[in-house]
Design a protein around this motif. Structure first.
Motif, PDB file in Angstrom:
ATOM      1  N   ALA A 181      52.832  46.151  27.600  1.00  0.00           N
ATOM      2  CA  ALA A 181      53.076  46.944  28.796  1.00  0.00           C
ATOM      3  C   ALA A 181      52.785  48.416  28.504  1.00  0.00           C
ATOM      4  O   ALA A 181      52.802  48.849  27.343  1.00  0.00           O
ATOM      5  CB  ALA A 181      54.521  46.772  29.250  1.00  0.00           C
ATOM      6  N   LEU A 182      52.525  49.176  29.542  1.00  0.00           N
ATOM      7  CA  LEU A 182      52.302  50.617  29.400  1.00  0.00           C
ATOM      8  C   LEU A 182      53.633  51.356  29.436  1.00  0.00           C
ATOM      9  O   LEU A 182      54.611  50.857  30.014  1.00  0.00           O
ATOM     10  CB  LEU A 182      51.381  51.107  30.512  1.00  0.00           C
ATOM     11  CG  LEU A 182      49.963  50.523  30.473  1.00  0.00           C
ATOM     12  CD1 LEU A 182      49.164  50.979  31.688  1.00  0.00           C
ATOM     13  CD2 LEU A 182      49.258  50.903  29.188  1.00  0.00           C
ATOM     14  N   PRO A 183      53.714  52.554  28.868  1.00  0.00           N
ATOM     15  CA  PRO A 183      54.982  53.278  28.781  1.00  0.00           C
ATOM     16  C   PRO A 183      55.639  53.587  30.131  1.00  0.00           C
ATOM     17  O   PRO A 183      56.854  53.692  30.207  1.00  0.00           O
ATOM     18  CB  PRO A 183      54.614  54.580  28.067  1.00  0.00           C
ATOM     19  CG  PRO A 183      53.338  54.307  27.382  1.00  0.00           C
ATOM     20  CD  PRO A 183      52.647  53.237  28.170  1.00  0.00           C
ATOM     21  N   ASP A 184      54.853  53.723  31.189  1.00  0.00           N
ATOM     22  CA  ASP A 184      55.433  54.046  32.498  1.00  0.00           C
ATOM     23  C   ASP A 184      55.623  52.808  33.377  1.00  0.00           C
ATOM     24  O   ASP A 184      55.915  52.925  34.557  1.00  0.00           O
ATOM     25  CB  ASP A 184      54.576  55.093  33.214  1.00  0.00           C
ATOM     26  CG  ASP A 184      53.157  54.604  33.455  1.00  0.00           C
ATOM     27  OD1 ASP A 184      52.758  53.578  32.863  1.00  0.00           O
ATOM     28  OD2 ASP A 184      52.451  55.248  34.245  1.00  0.00           O
ATOM     29  N   ALA A 241      58.716  48.605  30.681  1.00  0.00           N
ATOM     30  CA  ALA A 241      59.145  49.633  29.721  1.00  0.00           C
ATOM     31  C   ALA A 241      60.469  50.254  30.160  1.00  0.00           C
ATOM     32  O   ALA A 241      61.357  50.474  29.328  1.00  0.00           O
ATOM     33  CB  ALA A 241      58.074  50.701  29.583  1.00  0.00           C
ATOM     34  N   ARG A 242      60.610  50.526  31.439  1.00  0.00           N
ATOM     35  CA  ARG A 242      61.859  51.131  31.936  1.00  0.00           C
ATOM     36  C   ARG A 242      63.050  50.188  31.760  1.00  0.00           C
ATOM     37  O   ARG A 242      64.168  50.630  31.524  1.00  0.00           O
ATOM     38  CB  ARG A 242      61.702  51.545  33.390  1.00  0.00           C
ATOM     39  CG  ARG A 242      60.775  52.742  33.561  1.00  0.00           C
ATOM     40  CD  ARG A 242      60.822  53.317  34.971  1.00  0.00           C
ATOM     41  NE  ARG A 242      60.508  52.353  36.007  1.00  0.00           N
ATOM     42  CZ  ARG A 242      59.282  52.086  36.463  1.00  0.00           C
ATOM     43  NH1 ARG A 242      58.248  52.712  35.940  1.00  0.00           N
ATOM     44  NH2 ARG A 242      59.090  51.217  37.424  1.00  0.00           N
ATOM     45  N   LEU A 243      62.812  48.884  31.854  1.00  0.00           N
ATOM     46  CA  LEU A 243      63.902  47.915  31.708  1.00  0.00           C
ATOM     47  C   LEU A 243      64.456  47.869  30.287  1.00  0.00           C
ATOM     48  O   LEU A 243      65.571  47.391  30.071  1.00  0.00           O
ATOM     49  CB  LEU A 243      63.435  46.517  32.119  1.00  0.00           C
ATOM     50  CG  LEU A 243      63.276  46.277  33.614  1.00  0.00           C
ATOM     51  CD1 LEU A 243      62.684  44.904  33.872  1.00  0.00           C
ATOM     52  CD2 LEU A 243      64.606  46.440  34.340  1.00  0.00           C
ATOM     53  N   GLN A 244      63.733  48.365  29.310  1.00  0.00           N
ATOM     54  CA  GLN A 244      64.194  48.301  27.924  1.00  0.00           C
ATOM     55  C   GLN A 244      65.330  49.267  27.632  1.00  0.00           C
ATOM     56  O   GLN A 244      65.979  49.177  26.590  1.00  0.00           O
ATOM     57  CB  GLN A 244      63.031  48.537  26.955  1.00  0.00           C
ATOM     58  CG  GLN A 244      61.902  47.552  27.106  1.00  0.00           C
ATOM     59  CD  GLN A 244      62.360  46.116  27.238  1.00  0.00           C
ATOM     60  OE1 GLN A 244      63.047  45.587  26.366  1.00  0.00           O
ATOM     61  NE2 GLN A 244      61.985  45.466  28.331  1.00  0.00           N
ATOM     62  N   SER A 245      65.596  50.190  28.561  1.00  0.00           N
ATOM     63  CA  SER A 245      66.680  51.151  28.337  1.00  0.00           C
ATOM     64  C   SER A 245      67.863  50.933  29.283  1.00  0.00           C
ATOM     65  O   SER A 245      68.780  51.746  29.293  1.00  0.00           O
ATOM     66  CB  SER A 245      66.140  52.579  28.484  1.00  0.00           C
ATOM     67  OG  SER A 245      65.632  52.760  29.789  1.00  0.00           O
ATOM     68  N   ILE A 279      55.538  47.487  24.066  1.00  0.00           N
ATOM     69  CA  ILE A 279      55.138  48.623  24.892  1.00  0.00           C
ATOM     70  C   ILE A 279      54.166  49.482  24.079  1.00  0.00           C
ATOM     71  O   ILE A 279      54.516  49.965  23.000  1.00  0.00           O
ATOM     72  CB  ILE A 279      56.346  49.505  25.291  1.00  0.00           C
ATOM     73  CG1 ILE A 279      57.490  48.666  25.867  1.00  0.00           C
ATOM     74  CG2 ILE A 279      55.919  50.619  26.236  1.00  0.00           C
ATOM     75  CD1 ILE A 279      57.226  48.016  27.187  1.00  0.00           C
ATOM     76  N   LEU A 280      52.949  49.667  24.575  1.00  0.00           N
ATOM     77  CA  LEU A 280      51.985  50.536  23.905  1.00  0.00           C
ATOM     78  C   LEU A 280      52.464  51.970  23.992  1.00  0.00           C
ATOM     79  O   LEU A 280      52.929  52.417  25.041  1.00  0.00           O
ATOM     80  CB  LEU A 280      50.607  50.400  24.549  1.00  0.00           C
ATOM     81  CG  LEU A 280      49.909  49.075  24.310  1.00  0.00           C
ATOM     82  CD1 LEU A 280      48.620  48.998  25.117  1.00  0.00           C
ATOM     83  CD2 LEU A 280      49.608  48.875  22.837  1.00  0.00           C
TER      84      LEU A 280
END
Length: 188
Positions: free
Chosen positions: A104-107, A111-115, A131-132
């Motif tokens: 997945a891309l950082p945005d 990626a958002r779900l990882q936090s 996440i790249l």
């Protein structure tokens, strides 16, 4: 597959309507020749051609090591990618039940779900997430999901970016060559 750049130039010239024996040489021209332009285009477009070829048709994957892998406070691991990195096929850390095959891309939403505070939405050993990232000017992949300590790559594969070497050869998967030549044909 190691291919001579001159063979690709001849093929590219033919599909663009040129006759290779009649193309002017460096000695006959004061400016860049068609041969030089095609060589440049082949090298510039080769990575795009590899990336647009279906993954299951690609050959030439290289093993991905775990040199420089670090663990973060949140439990994720940051794996630096090789300098010649183009595509990531898969990576599996020790302690994971399966490999990560999609990055997945950082945005991205992933990626958002990882936090988030709910563990069920984050990466797990049964469903790891990659996440790249770009850290300190280098490409890497942030890997989420409980893993062994210290983190180690149990299995990983990547595709190197194609470049013309000093001997005049380029390493390309065979399935990429028609795609590359078609890209060159549409550009000329």
């Amino acid at each position: 597959m190691r291919v001579a750049i001159n063979d690709l130039i001849r093929k590219a010239a033919l599909i663009t309507g040129e006759t290779p024996p009649y193309m002017c040489s460096r000695e006959e021209s004061e400016c860049a020749t068609l041969t030089e332009r095609l060589a440049l285009e082949i090298e510039l477009q080769a990575g795009k051609a590899v990336a647009s070829t279906p993954r299951e048709e690609l050959t030439g994957w290289l093993p991905l090591g775990d040199e420089g892998i670090t663990e973060s406070e949140d439990g994720s691991a940051l794996l630096p990618l090789p300098s010649d990195f183009l595509l990531l096929h898969s990576v599996r850390l020790a302690g994971w039940e399966r490999s990560v095959t999609e990055m997945a891309l950082p945005d991205s939403r992933t990626a958002r779900l990882q936090s988030v505070k709910w563990e069920g939405l984050r990466g797990t050993p049964e469903r790891p997430v990659g996440i790249l990232t770009v850290a300190a000017g280098k490409h890497g992949v942030r890997l989420y999901g409980n893993h062994s300590h210290p983190p180690t790559v149990e299995e990983g594969w990547y595709m190197p970016a194609p470049h013309v070497d000093s001997e005049g050869y380029i390493d390309l998967p065979e399935a990429t060559i028609p795609q590359l030549l078609d890209m060159i044909r549409t550009m000329c």
